[in-house]
Design a protein around this motif. Structure first.
Motif, PDB file in Angstrom:
ATOM      1  N   ALA A   1       0.887  -1.181  -0.023  1.00  0.00           N
ATOM      2  CA  ALA A   1      -0.159  -0.058   0.046  1.00  0.00           C
ATOM      3  C   ALA A   1       0.847   1.222  -0.023  1.00  0.00           C
ATOM      4  CB  ALA A   1      -0.927  -0.075   1.218  1.00  0.00           C
ATOM      5  N   LEU A   2       2.010   1.188   0.706  1.00  0.00           N
ATOM      6  CA  LEU A   2       2.911   2.242   0.619  1.00  0.00           C
ATOM      7  C   LEU A   2       3.431   2.520  -0.842  1.00  0.00           C
ATOM      8  CD1 LEU A   2       5.348   1.216   3.741  1.00  0.00           C
ATOM      9  CD2 LEU A   2       3.207   2.986   3.873  1.00  0.00           C
ATOM     10  N   ALA A   3       3.475   1.735  -1.567  1.00  0.00           N
ATOM     11  CA  ALA A   3       4.049   2.037  -2.936  1.00  0.00           C
ATOM     12  C   ALA A   3       3.028   2.626  -3.872  1.00  0.00           C
ATOM     13  CB  ALA A   3       4.299   0.504  -3.625  1.00  0.00           C
ATOM     14  N   ARG A   4       1.630   2.194  -3.430  1.00  0.00           N
ATOM     15  CA  ARG A   4       0.509   2.807  -4.312  1.00  0.00           C
ATOM     16  C   ARG A   4       0.297   4.248  -3.696  1.00  0.00           C
ATOM     17  NH1 ARG A   4      -3.841  -0.143  -6.522  1.00  0.00           N
ATOM     18  NH2 ARG A   4      -3.299  -2.213  -6.824  1.00  0.00           N
ATOM     19  N   PHE A   5       0.522   4.427  -2.633  1.00  0.00           N
ATOM     20  CA  PHE A   5       0.478   5.959  -2.122  1.00  0.00           C
ATOM     21  C   PHE A   5       1.601   6.665  -2.719  1.00  0.00           C
ATOM     22  CE2 PHE A   5      -1.802   4.426   2.019  1.00  0.00           C
ATOM     23  CZ  PHE A   5      -3.143   4.659   1.598  1.00  0.00           C
ATOM     24  N   ARG A   6       2.720   6.152  -2.840  1.00  0.00           N
ATOM     25  CA  ARG A   6       3.821   6.861  -3.278  1.00  0.00           C
ATOM     26  C   ARG A   6       3.505   7.262  -4.879  1.00  0.00           C
ATOM     27  NH1 ARG A   6       7.335   3.803  -1.694  1.00  0.00           N
ATOM     28  NH2 ARG A   6       7.846   2.464  -3.334  1.00  0.00           N
ATOM     29  N   ARG A   7       3.206   6.103  -5.693  1.00  0.00           N
ATOM     30  CA  ARG A   7       2.711   6.503  -6.999  1.00  0.00           C
ATOM     31  C   ARG A   7       1.787   7.407  -7.247  1.00  0.00           C
ATOM     32  NH1 ARG A   7       3.631   0.775  -7.190  1.00  0.00           N
ATOM     33  NH2 ARG A   7       1.366   0.473  -7.437  1.00  0.00           N
ATOM     34  N   ALA A   8       0.721   7.600  -6.130  1.00  0.00           N
ATOM     35  CA  ALA A   8      -0.248   8.575  -6.234  1.00  0.00           C
ATOM     36  C   ALA A   8       0.074   9.738  -5.759  1.00  0.00           C
ATOM     37  CB  ALA A   8      -1.612   8.132  -5.403  1.00  0.00           C
ATOM     38  N   GLY A   9       1.061   9.898  -5.332  1.00  0.00           N
ATOM     39  CA  GLY A   9       1.722  11.255  -5.018  1.00  0.00           C
ATOM     40  C   GLY A   9       1.220  11.708  -3.402  1.00  0.00           C
ATOM     41  N   ILE A  10       0.912  10.621  -2.643  1.00  0.00           N
ATOM     42  CA  ILE A  10       0.629  10.833  -1.294  1.00  0.00           C
ATOM     43  C   ILE A  10       1.483  10.666  -0.235  1.00  0.00           C
ATOM     44  CG2 ILE A  10      -1.271  10.071   0.593  1.00  0.00           C
ATOM     45  CD1 ILE A  10      -3.121   8.831  -1.671  1.00  0.00           C
ATOM     46  N   PRO A  11       2.120  11.643   0.489  1.00  0.00           N
ATOM     47  CA  PRO A  11       3.158  11.567   1.545  1.00  0.00           C
ATOM     48  C   PRO A  11       2.681  10.723   2.760  1.00  0.00           C
ATOM     49  CG  PRO A  11       3.232  13.777   0.450  1.00  0.00           C
ATOM     50  CD  PRO A  11       1.626  12.964   0.076  1.00  0.00           C
ATOM     51  N   VAL A  12       3.445   9.871   3.182  1.00  0.00           N
ATOM     52  CA  VAL A  12       3.236   9.371   4.465  1.00  0.00           C
ATOM     53  C   VAL A  12       4.199   9.469   5.427  1.00  0.00           C
ATOM     54  CG1 VAL A  12       1.825   7.478   2.943  1.00  0.00           C
ATOM     55  CG2 VAL A  12       4.081   7.108   3.738  1.00  0.00           C
ATOM     56  N   SER A  13       3.783   9.160   6.741  1.00  0.00           N
ATOM     57  CA  SER A  13       4.776   9.213   7.671  1.00  0.00           C
ATOM     58  C   SER A  13       4.332   8.478   8.806  1.00  0.00           C
ATOM     59  CB  SER A  13       5.128  10.734   8.287  1.00  0.00           C
ATOM     60  OG  SER A  13       3.503  11.207   8.862  1.00  0.00           O
ATOM     61  N   ASP A  14       5.070   8.536  10.051  1.00  0.00           N
ATOM     62  CA  ASP A  14       4.899   7.679  11.159  1.00  0.00           C
ATOM     63  C   ASP A  14       4.597   6.251  10.608  1.00  0.00           C
ATOM     64  OD1 ASP A  14       4.899   7.470  13.965  1.00  0.00           O
ATOM     65  OD2 ASP A  14       2.755   8.061  14.269  1.00  0.00           O
ATOM     66  N   VAL A  15       5.034   5.581  10.001  1.00  0.00           N
ATOM     67  CA  VAL A  15       4.574   4.098   9.595  1.00  0.00           C
ATOM     68  C   VAL A  15       5.063   3.082  10.989  1.00  0.00           C
ATOM     69  CG1 VAL A  15       4.675   2.368   7.958  1.00  0.00           C
ATOM     70  CG2 VAL A  15       4.876   4.718   7.239  1.00  0.00           C
ATOM     71  N   LYS A  16       3.694   2.299  11.172  1.00  0.00           N
ATOM     72  CA  LYS A  16       4.372   1.232  12.093  1.00  0.00           C
ATOM     73  C   LYS A  16       3.570  -0.020  11.863  1.00  0.00           C
ATOM     74  CE  LYS A  16       4.613   4.547  16.200  1.00  0.00           C
ATOM     75  NZ  LYS A  16       3.728   4.958  17.397  1.00  0.00           N
ATOM     76  N   LYS A  17       4.314  -1.304  11.845  1.00  0.00           N
ATOM     77  CA  LYS A  17       3.767  -2.413  11.675  1.00  0.00           C
ATOM     78  C   LYS A  17       2.944  -2.942  12.855  1.00  0.00           C
ATOM     79  CE  LYS A  17       4.734  -6.297   8.522  1.00  0.00           C
ATOM     80  NZ  LYS A  17       5.444  -7.060   7.735  1.00  0.00           N
ATOM     81  N   ARG A  18       1.903  -3.155  12.967  1.00  0.00           N
ATOM     82  CA  ARG A  18       1.339  -3.736  14.289  1.00  0.00           C
ATOM     83  C   ARG A  18       1.421  -5.199  14.164  1.00  0.00           C
ATOM     84  NH1 ARG A  18      -4.448  -0.924  14.584  1.00  0.00           N
ATOM     85  NH2 ARG A  18      -4.982  -3.492  15.045  1.00  0.00           N
ATOM     86  N   ASP A  19       1.292  -5.905  12.697  1.00  0.00           N
ATOM     87  CA  ASP A  19       1.407  -7.244  12.673  1.00  0.00           C
ATOM     88  C   ASP A  19       1.878  -7.345  11.043  1.00  0.00           C
ATOM     89  OD1 ASP A  19      -1.189  -7.652  11.336  1.00  0.00           O
ATOM     90  OD2 ASP A  19      -1.954  -7.684  13.479  1.00  0.00           O
TER      91      ASP A  19
END
Length: 289
Positions: A19-37
């Motif tokens: 999903a992070l790759a999809r957001f990056r291609r769509a130009g949506i910056p993300v931050s504070d990424v945490k993997k719960r499981d």
């Protein structure tokens, strides 16, 4: 990316990092990424990208299963939820402050409580009435005028919050009033009423409250001559150890109201004492020997 107005998303999928790759291609910056499981990611995006984020993951193997405010928006939302509480608290403080300035209720107590109507009249003449401002500078003048009533030996005014209590005590050894009226000294039912001079304001069978005017001066007259008998009821829970003691306490309380004749008395056992019930006839008179 600004960390002030953020939205926290929960993304689930077999490989949620995709999903992070999809957001990056769509130009949506993300931050504070945490993997719960292994199937769940939490990440933050700016609030303005919310709709775009849902559109980007639509018809994919990734699902946004949760959203929550983050950063300043979270604080703003919490304050907005509590604004009603803050307004209510502010109004309470304001009303509490105003209660010291206004009179919302007036109580007349003491053995001279039957002067209630005349006391309220004196208060009104001095600018003190329910719903009005409290005139502390008028206290001395009000007390002096009430003390001029026949038989009154003590008068005090005490204000707590918005309640003004006027205590009037009568010396029973003094002669009855030559003018004024006949007032009910207690709550009860008019059992009999005798009027030699004056105008009746109640009749037999009427329910009257303490301080009610029973007989007033008739037009063109200044003297009231009348008497009344009130059927009164005393009820109280006594902690006495025996029924006899409980009844005796009730009889004394009834007799303290004035000249009384006991009609019936009873004491029912209770878990913590006795329920005392006493009916008595209370006699009150003005200018009648």
């Amino acid at each position: 990316m600004s960390g002030l107005f953020l939205l926290r998303l929960t993304v689930e999928g077999i490989y949620p990092e995709g999903a992070l790759a999809r957001f990056r291609r769509a130009g949506i910056p993300v931050s504070d990424v945490k993997k719960r499981d292994k199937k769940t990611l939490e990440l933050c995006i700016e609030r303005k990208y919310r709709e775009k984020a849902f559109t980007t993951l639509r018809d994919s193997c990734y699902n946004i299963t949760g959203t929550s405010l983050f950063g300043v928006w979270r604080l703003f939302a919490a304050l907005r939820r509590k604004i009603g509480f803050f307004i209510g608290a502010a109004l309470f403080v304001l009303l509490a402050a105003l209660s010291d300035l206004f009179v919302l209720r007036i109580d007349v107590v003491g053995t001279g409580a039957y002067y209630r109507d005349r006391v309220l009249s004196v208060l009104r003449e001095n600018g003190v009435r329910p719903g009005g401002l409290y005139r502390a500078e008028k206290v001395s003048a009000i007390a002096a005028e009430v003390l001029s009533f026949d038989g009154v030996s003590f008068c005090s005014l005490k204000k707590e919050g918005s309640v003004l209590t006027v205590e009037v005590q009568v010396d029973r050894s003094l002669p009855p009033a030559a003018a004024g009226g006949l007032y009910a000294p207690a709550d009860g039912t008019v059992y009999s009423l005798t009027v030699l001079r004056g105008e009746a304001h109640a009749e037999e069978g009427d329910e009257v409250a303490r301080g009610s005017l029973l007989v007033g001066a008739a037009e063109g007259q200044s003297v009231v001559m009348a008497s009344a008998r009130l059927l009164c009821r005393y009820e109280s829970l006594s902690s006495a150890s025996t029924a006899e003691e409980a009844v005796a306490e009730g009889v004394l309380a009834a007799l303290s109201a004035g000249e009384a004749e006991i009609v019936s008395q009873n004491a029912e056992p209770q878990a913590d004492g006795y329920l005392v019930e006493i009916e008595y006839l209370l006699t009150v008179a003005v200018n009648m020997d």
